[in-house]
Design a protein around this motif. Structure first.
Motif, PDB file in Angstrom:
ATOM      1  N   ILE A  55     -47.409  34.621  41.876  1.00 11.63           N
ATOM      2  CA  ILE A  55     -47.373  33.761  41.260  1.00 11.63           C
ATOM      3  C   ILE A  55     -46.536  32.322  41.434  1.00 11.63           C
ATOM      4  O   ILE A  55     -45.709  32.865  41.506  1.00 11.63           O
ATOM      5  CB  ILE A  55     -47.803  34.511  40.013  1.00 11.63           C
ATOM      6  CG1 ILE A  55     -48.155  35.565  39.961  1.00 11.63           C
ATOM      7  CG2 ILE A  55     -48.029  33.400  39.126  1.00 11.63           C
ATOM      8  CD1 ILE A  55     -50.181  35.347  40.197  1.00 11.63           C
ATOM      9  N   VAL A  56     -47.058  30.662  41.574  1.00 12.81           N
ATOM     10  CA  VAL A  56     -46.564  30.281  40.942  1.00 12.81           C
ATOM     11  C   VAL A  56     -47.069  29.461  40.264  1.00 12.81           C
ATOM     12  O   VAL A  56     -48.123  29.174  39.975  1.00 12.81           O
ATOM     13  CB  VAL A  56     -46.399  29.463  42.433  1.00 12.81           C
ATOM     14  CG1 VAL A  56     -45.856  28.183  42.530  1.00 12.81           C
ATOM     15  CG2 VAL A  56     -46.353  30.504  44.157  1.00 12.81           C
ATOM     16  N   VAL A  57     -46.031  28.333  39.339  1.00 12.71           N
ATOM     17  CA  VAL A  57     -46.399  27.918  37.801  1.00 12.71           C
ATOM     18  C   VAL A  57     -45.507  26.894  38.860  1.00 12.71           C
ATOM     19  O   VAL A  57     -44.328  26.704  38.367  1.00 12.71           O
ATOM     20  CB  VAL A  57     -45.859  28.567  36.892  1.00 12.71           C
ATOM     21  CG1 VAL A  57     -46.394  27.269  35.747  1.00 12.71           C
ATOM     22  CG2 VAL A  57     -46.558  29.248  36.772  1.00 12.71           C
ATOM     23  N   LEU A  58     -45.976  25.476  38.765  1.00 15.47           N
ATOM     24  CA  LEU A  58     -45.068  24.572  39.057  1.00 15.47           C
ATOM     25  C   LEU A  58     -45.723  23.451  37.039  1.00 15.47           C
ATOM     26  O   LEU A  58     -46.308  23.423  36.863  1.00 15.47           O
ATOM     27  CB  LEU A  58     -45.487  23.689  39.553  1.00 15.47           C
ATOM     28  CG  LEU A  58     -46.003  24.205  41.538  1.00 15.47           C
ATOM     29  CD1 LEU A  58     -46.946  23.133  42.398  1.00 15.47           C
ATOM     30  CD2 LEU A  58     -44.257  24.172  41.947  1.00 15.47           C
ATOM     31  N   GLU A  59     -44.373  22.893  36.746  1.00 11.89           N
ATOM     32  CA  GLU A  59     -44.815  21.877  36.008  1.00 11.89           C
ATOM     33  C   GLU A  59     -44.586  20.169  36.172  1.00 11.89           C
ATOM     34  O   GLU A  59     -43.564  19.999  37.540  1.00 11.89           O
ATOM     35  CB  GLU A  59     -43.509  22.074  34.351  1.00 11.89           C
ATOM     36  CG  GLU A  59     -43.474  21.336  33.395  1.00 11.89           C
ATOM     37  CD  GLU A  59     -41.957  21.452  32.751  1.00 11.89           C
ATOM     38  OE1 GLU A  59     -42.527  21.721  31.538  1.00 11.89           O
ATOM     39  OE2 GLU A  59     -41.207  21.341  33.477  1.00 11.89           O
ATOM     40  N   PHE A  60     -45.506  19.192  36.010  1.00 16.68           N
ATOM     41  CA  PHE A  60     -45.501  17.938  36.168  1.00 16.68           C
ATOM     42  C   PHE A  60     -45.905  17.622  34.936  1.00 16.68           C
ATOM     43  O   PHE A  60     -45.931  17.896  33.868  1.00 16.68           O
ATOM     44  CB  PHE A  60     -46.607  17.514  36.495  1.00 16.68           C
ATOM     45  CG  PHE A  60     -46.449  17.972  38.567  1.00 16.68           C
ATOM     46  CD1 PHE A  60     -45.605  17.378  38.863  1.00 16.68           C
ATOM     47  CD2 PHE A  60     -47.377  18.940  38.673  1.00 16.68           C
ATOM     48  CE1 PHE A  60     -45.849  18.079  40.972  1.00 16.68           C
ATOM     49  CE2 PHE A  60     -47.061  19.733  40.147  1.00 16.68           C
ATOM     50  CZ  PHE A  60     -46.354  19.184  40.859  1.00 16.68           C
ATOM     51  N   PRO A  61     -45.034  16.108  35.124  1.00 17.81           N
ATOM     52  CA  PRO A  61     -45.430  15.207  33.634  1.00 17.81           C
ATOM     53  C   PRO A  61     -46.671  14.985  32.917  1.00 17.81           C
ATOM     54  O   PRO A  61     -47.089  14.937  31.709  1.00 17.81           O
ATOM     55  CB  PRO A  61     -44.895  13.512  34.664  1.00 17.81           C
ATOM     56  CG  PRO A  61     -43.650  14.398  35.303  1.00 17.81           C
ATOM     57  CD  PRO A  61     -44.272  15.001  35.931  1.00 17.81           C
ATOM     58  N   ASP A  62     -47.517  15.426  33.393  1.00 20.15           N
ATOM     59  CA  ASP A  62     -48.717  15.381  32.849  1.00 20.15           C
ATOM     60  C   ASP A  62     -49.828  15.613  34.457  1.00 20.15           C
ATOM     61  O   ASP A  62     -49.025  15.374  35.241  1.00 20.15           O
ATOM     62  CB  ASP A  62     -49.199  13.763  32.792  1.00 20.15           C
ATOM     63  CG  ASP A  62     -49.392  12.411  33.205  1.00 20.15           C
ATOM     64  OD1 ASP A  62     -49.182  12.827  34.970  1.00 20.15           O
ATOM     65  OD2 ASP A  62     -48.002  11.758  33.556  1.00 20.15           O
ATOM     66  N   ALA A  63     -51.298  15.803  34.394  1.00 23.49           N
ATOM     67  CA  ALA A  63     -52.193  15.774  35.013  1.00 23.49           C
ATOM     68  C   ALA A  63     -52.784  14.659  35.816  1.00 23.49           C
ATOM     69  O   ALA A  63     -52.257  15.397  37.164  1.00 23.49           O
ATOM     70  CB  ALA A  63     -53.955  16.084  34.011  1.00 23.49           C
TER      71      ALA A  63
END
Length: 96
Positions: A55-63
């Motif tokens: 499982i990988v979760v990446l965070e970005f400022p917005d879609a």
């Protein structure tokens, strides 16, 4: 609004190519403000697939930025290493 790329990845192919992908992907995230929140680790299945893989979760400022990273030439150059050596489900989710 913050967006997350969530991936469920099962390795099916060449481990050397997957190692090459993992070694290069971090550098593609940085220009887009992306960062790992989860990259592998222990998984406890509460419901569903008893073997979900990695499982990988990446965070970005917005879609929009998450899509720009995904579509970027830098990421698309290495994406085939993942695509041909895994079964993957990937999605973008907006949230808090």
């Amino acid at each position: 609004m913050t967006a997350y790329v969530i991936a469920k990845v099962k390795a099916t192919g060449d481990e050397e190519e997957l190692a090459e992908y993992r070694a290069q992907v971090q550098a593609t995230l940085e220009p887009y403000g992306g960062r790992y929140l989860v990259r592998g680790g222990a998984v406890e299945v509460l419901e569903g697939d008893p073997e979900p893989g990695r499982i990988v979760v990446l965070e970005f400022p917005d879609a929009e930025t998450a899509r720009a990273w995904n579509d970027s030439p830098e990421y698309q150059r290495i994406a085939p290493l993942r695509i041909r050596n895994t079964d993957s489900d990937r999605l973008i989710v907006t949230g808090l």
